[in-house]
Design an enzyme around this catalytic site. Structure first.
Site, short mmCIF file in Angstrom:
data_model
loop_
_atom_site.label_atom_id
_atom_site.label_comp_id
_atom_site.label_asym_id
_atom_site.label_seq_id
_atom_site.Cartn_x
_atom_site.Cartn_y
_atom_site.Cartn_z
N ASN A 259 0.85 -1.19 0.00
CA ASN A 259 0.00 0.00 0.00
C ASN A 259 0.89 1.24 0.00
O ASN A 259 1.91 1.28 0.70
CB ASN A 259 -0.90 -0.01 1.23
CG ASN A 259 -1.97 1.07 1.22
OD1 ASN A 259 -2.46 1.47 2.27
ND2 ASN A 259 -2.36 1.56 0.06
N TYR B 14 -7.40 13.97 -0.77
CA TYR B 14 -7.25 13.18 0.44
C TYR B 14 -6.74 14.06 1.57
O TYR B 14 -5.84 14.87 1.38
CB TYR B 14 -6.25 12.05 0.17
CG TYR B 14 -5.78 11.26 1.37
CD1 TYR B 14 -6.65 10.42 2.04
CD2 TYR B 14 -4.47 11.35 1.82
CE1 TYR B 14 -6.23 9.68 3.13
CE2 TYR B 14 -4.03 10.61 2.90
CZ TYR B 14 -4.91 9.77 3.56
OH TYR B 14 -4.49 9.05 4.64
N GLU C 170 -10.28 10.92 8.65
CA GLU C 170 -9.60 10.74 7.37
C GLU C 170 -10.65 10.86 6.27
O GLU C 170 -11.72 10.24 6.37
CB GLU C 170 -8.94 9.37 7.32
CG GLU C 170 -8.19 9.08 6.02
CD GLU C 170 -7.62 7.66 5.98
OE1 GLU C 170 -6.52 7.47 5.45
OE2 GLU C 170 -8.30 6.73 6.50
N TYR D 95 -11.74 11.26 1.88
CA TYR D 95 -11.41 11.08 0.47
C TYR D 95 -12.53 11.67 -0.40
O TYR D 95 -13.71 11.39 -0.16
CB TYR D 95 -11.32 9.61 0.11
CG TYR D 95 -10.17 8.81 0.66
CD1 TYR D 95 -9.03 8.59 -0.10
CD2 TYR D 95 -10.25 8.23 1.93
CE1 TYR D 95 -7.99 7.82 0.39
CE2 TYR D 95 -9.21 7.46 2.41
CZ TYR D 95 -8.09 7.25 1.64
OH TYR D 95 -7.06 6.48 2.13
N GLU E 81 -3.14 6.65 -4.94
CA GLU E 81 -2.93 5.55 -3.99
C GLU E 81 -2.94 4.24 -4.75
O GLU E 81 -3.70 4.06 -5.71
CB GLU E 81 -4.02 5.56 -2.92
CG GLU E 81 -3.81 4.49 -1.84
CD GLU E 81 -4.56 4.77 -0.55
OE1 GLU E 81 -4.49 3.91 0.36
OE2 GLU E 81 -5.18 5.84 -0.43
#
Length: 226
Positions: free
Chosen positions: A78, A111, A120, A122, A212
């Site tokens: 990741n 992000y 968090e 997005y 990502e």
């Protein structure tokens, strides 16, 4: 003639010496504008950047002129990286670029993070073989910037965050009509989240136009213009 030629040769030597500092300066400037970096955060050519990886696979992440960055990744676990601002804000973001990962697990999004509480978030502009919000609960939709976004929320338990391993809420806006490039009315998403009961924290941390990748290989070149 011999004496005159000698003078010309001497002057040429002086000119070469004087030219050397200019070439050194140009090289230093080029190094500033385009630079491969290690995982971390900082500023580059007027923009904030963040680049994180779990250390699996290989990644080359380059900060380029102004709001541009590029990345190539192979067989990663990741990773996420990009350019933007710190702190983030309800601004309008204009971006463009290319993304070569449509058939694998990867996505391009605005992000960011807030604190108090830790959130968090997005705003997903495009994704490949897997919708990253598929485990989240759908709350609403919003039509803005020429497209419709699904609004979703989920809880992350004991996961990496800007405050270390933590439990926190994750907010999503996922565009139904995928694109790479355009204008993002960030305030419209913040307002839609609040209307759905998804309030951001009072302290904004960074906000980047990010690429990502998860268990995949690919490449991207993205420019944040505003």
């Amino acid at each position: 003639m011999v004496a005159f030629s000698s003078v010309l040769l001497a002057l040429g030597s002086v000119a070469s010496v004087l030219a050397s500092p200019v070439n050194i300066t140009e090289a230093a400037t080029l190094n500033l504008i385009t630079r491969a970096v290690s995982p971390g955060q900082g500023t580059h050519d007027g923009f904030f950047y963040s680049y994180w990886t779990d250390g699996k696979g290989s990644i080359t992440y380059n900060n380029e002129a102004k709001g541009k960055y590029s990345a190539t990744w192979n067989n990663v676990g990741n990773w996420v990286g990009g350019k933007g601002w710190n702190p983030g804000s309800p601004r309008t973001v204009v971006y463009s670029g290319t993304w070569n990962a449509a058939q694998v697990n990867s996505y391009v999004s605005l992000y960011g993070w807030t604190r108090s509480p830790l959130i968090e978030y997005y705003i997903v502009e495009t994704y490949g073989s897997y919708n990253p919000s598929s485990a989240a609960a759908k709350k609403a939709t919003i039509t803005v910037d020429g497209g419709t976004y699904d609004i979703l929320q989920t809880t992350r338990v004991n996961q990496p965050s800007i405050d270390g391993t933590s439990t926190f809420q994750q907010y999503w806006s996922v565009r139904q009509q995928k694109r790479v490039g355009g204008s993002i009315d960030v305030k419209a998403h913040f307002d839609a989240w609040a209307k759905a009961g998804m309030k951001l924290g009072t302290q904004h941390n960074y906000m980047i136009l990010a690429t990502e990748g998860y268990q995949s290989s690919g490449s991207a070149s993205i420019t944040v213009e505003a």
